[in-house]
Design an enzyme around this catalytic site. Structure first.
Site, PDB file in Angstrom:
ATOM      1  N   SER A 248       0.848  -1.185   0.000  1.00  0.00           N
ATOM      2  CA  SER A 248       0.000   0.000   0.000  1.00  0.00           C
ATOM      3  C   SER A 248       0.887   1.240   0.000  1.00  0.00           C
ATOM      4  CB  SER A 248      -0.868  -0.002   1.249  1.00  0.00           C
ATOM      5  OG  SER A 248      -0.041   0.225   2.379  1.00  0.00           O
ATOM      6  N   LYS A 249       0.233   2.379  -0.179  1.00  0.00           N
ATOM      7  CA  LYS A 249       0.966   3.646  -0.173  1.00  0.00           C
ATOM      8  C   LYS A 249       1.642   3.817   1.189  1.00  0.00           C
ATOM      9  CE  LYS A 249       0.108   8.577  -0.807  1.00  0.00           C
ATOM     10  NZ  LYS A 249      -0.335   9.271   0.382  1.00  0.00           N
ATOM     11  N   ARG A 250       0.922   3.415   2.226  1.00  0.00           N
ATOM     12  CA  ARG A 250       1.477   3.576   3.562  1.00  0.00           C
ATOM     13  C   ARG A 250       2.730   2.722   3.782  1.00  0.00           C
ATOM     14  NH1 ARG A 250      -2.279   2.659   8.375  1.00  0.00           N
ATOM     15  NH2 ARG A 250      -0.597   1.844   9.640  1.00  0.00           N
ATOM     16  N   GLU A 253       5.554   4.304   2.014  1.00  0.00           N
ATOM     17  CA  GLU A 253       6.062   5.474   2.745  1.00  0.00           C
ATOM     18  C   GLU A 253       6.926   5.046   3.920  1.00  0.00           C
ATOM     19  OE1 GLU A 253       2.528   7.725   3.395  1.00  0.00           O
ATOM     20  OE2 GLU A 253       2.701   8.672   1.415  1.00  0.00           O
ATOM     21  N   SER A 267       3.145  13.138  -2.886  1.00  0.00           N
ATOM     22  CA  SER A 267       3.922  11.879  -2.916  1.00  0.00           C
ATOM     23  C   SER A 267       4.752  11.824  -4.194  1.00  0.00           C
ATOM     24  CB  SER A 267       3.007  10.665  -2.937  1.00  0.00           C
ATOM     25  OG  SER A 267       2.183  10.652  -1.829  1.00  0.00           O
TER      26      SER A 267
END
Ligand code: GLU
Length: 482
Positions: A248-250, A253, A267
């Site tokens: 996921s994006k999280r 990150e 982002s």
């Protein structure tokens, strides 16, 4: 038959690399067979449409060089087609109007203690055109606010072939009479997807495995319409780099790497992180596709030649940023000096101010092997632009200061030598043995003076390029500092 594969994202957010990989596999399967790659925007769920998402999808594909031959075809412009096909199914008795309100459905769910499915087991107890008489149905249709559901036949085994997993069979009891036309008059994904794939003469549907559970409903829709289904490929998930679950994006990150091809809001994408489109494409091709050899580097054209759908993996593919950097490195090191300079405006200006074109290209050739991303270009060039801005404190602590003074004195006394790096190297070696200092030690000290740390290209090449004056100046700077 002309191979036609479509990438069909919903513009509900930016294009994640999972989507990019789906687009790439569509592109490769189409092009490998001399066919066409089509972009279809599945935007019938207007409430979930995110502004700018379609542009992000298109800009990402363009940057990656995945040019589409047709599109973007927007489903929101094709409402008439879906309505027409829904009517056909209703006429055939293979779809029906449903008038159940949300509270009717809640009640049915509550009564069944969580096992409720709107299908042949419950259909005749609900409010729909099968249970209400013709007059009542007519009256309710006039009032509006109804949906249309597809009929799922009772006790049927639905057979399907997934090119990745082989033969599959589903039990119709597991399925619901899915809504195909919503109360706002818009088709649902299932209907629009099947109608469009048929209408657009799509031969291969290549999508993420999260759609595998929709496959039996789609197969039934093809059957209801009397159409031949295309080939289906359900691609494995891209898993986060460690632990379970999809990337996921999280997670990205947290792990400090991008998840979009290009920037989305604040982002940064792979592009901004210094990836080349060739490098990212190459890495994503290897993510979920087994090329059954050790070969790592492919251009897009080579991928078209080499890609085979037999190599698509069934199980999830773990994202590995280090490997992505490595693959990007393989591409950067084959770039010409000119193309590398074009990747950094800053580098080409600074080098241009100090060196001839020929030397600038020589410098670029020296640092090529050391680049993982285009952002490394500026970092690696720093040594040729000016004296170190800072020195690695750990190395300074460890280094023998006497050795640095000795080197400084040696270099000062033999200034002429510095203009001849080859001779300088030999003389430094004998100087080391006279003084009882290892050559490794001498090199470390000298590198610290010139580069500021222990990395960088060949030291004598650096000396040759920056010249005797600058070399001495840098040695002096460090001696003054310590
Ligand atoms: N609109 C769907 C998505 O966003 C498409 C799935 C498919 O390719 O059938 O992934």
């Amino acid at each position: 038959m002309l191979e036609r594969a479509r990438f069909a994202p919903s513009p509900t957010g930016p294009l994640h690399i999972g989507g990019v990989r789906t687009a790439l596999f569509n592109y490769l399967i189409a092009k490998k067979n001399g066919g066409e790659f089509i972009l279809r925007i599945e935007d019938t769920d207007t409430k979930r449409t995110v502004e700018g998402a379609e542009k992000h999808i298109i800009d990402s594909l363009r940057w990656l060089g995945l040019e589409f031959d047709e599109g973007p075809v927007r489903q929101s412009n094709r409402e008439h087609l879906y309505k027409k096909n829904v009517s056909t199914l209703i006429e055939k008795g293979l779809a029906y109007y449903a008038f159940d309100t949300p509270s009717d459905l809640d009640k049915a769910r509550g009564d069944s203690k969580g096992t409720f499915k709107y299908n042949f087991t419950t259909r005749m107890k609900m409010s729909n055109s099968f249970t209400l008489g013709a007059d009542e149905t007519e009256a309710r249709l006039k009032r509006g606010g109804y949906s249309v559901r597809m009929v799922v036949p009772e006790k049927r085994t639905i057979k399907a072939v997934d090119e990745v997993r082989g033969n599959l069979s589903f039990n119709s009891e597991e399925l619901e009479d899915k809504i195909i036309l919503k109360s706002d008059g818009m088709p649902t994904y299932h209907l629009a997807n099947v109608v469009d794939d048929h209408d657009m003469k799509i031969t291969s549907v290549i999508r993420g495995e999260e759609w595998l559970s929709s496959l039996p409903s789609h197969i039934l829709l093809y059957e209801h319409f009397g159409w031949t289904p295309p080939k289906f490929y359900h691609l494995p998930l891209i898993l986060k780099s460690s632990g379970a679950g999809k990337l996921s994006k999280r997670d990205a990150e947290e792990q400090g790497h991008p998840v979009f091809a290009i920037k989305w809001e604040d982002s940064l994408g792979f592009k901004e992180a210094g990836f080349t489109s060739e490098g990212l494409i190459n890495y994503l091709a290897l993510l979920g596709w087994n090329n059954s050899s050790d070969r790592e580097k492919y251009s897009l054209l080579e991928l078209i030649d080499e890609f085979n759908d037999v190599g698509i993996n069934k199980s999830g593919a773990r994202f590995d940023y280090k490997k992505a950097l490595w693959i990007n490195h393989l591409h950067l090191k084959d770039f010409s000096a000119e193309s590398l300079l074009a990747l950094s405006e800053k580098a080409s200006t600074l080098l241009g101010e100090k060196y001839s074109r020929e030397i600038a290209e020589e410098i670029i050739d020296l640092i090529k092997e050391r680049l993982n991303t285009a952002l490394d270009i500026d970092k690696e060039l720093a040594v040729f632009i000016g004296q170190p801005k800072e020195y690695d404190s750990v190395v300074i602590e460890k280094i023998n200061r006497e050795v640095i003074y000795d080197i400084l004195n040696f270099c000062k006394l033999s200034e002429a030598l510095i203009s001849n790096p080859k001779a300088l190297k030999d003389r430094l070696m004998s100087f080391g043995s006279e003084k009882g200092i290892s050559f490794g030690n001498i090199m470390k000290s000298l590198r610290l003076c010139l580069v500021g740390n222990l990395s960088g290209p060949d030291l004598f090449k650096i000396i040759e390029i920056i010249g005797p004056e600058e070399t001495l100046h840098r040695i002096e700077s460090l001696t003054n500092k310590i």
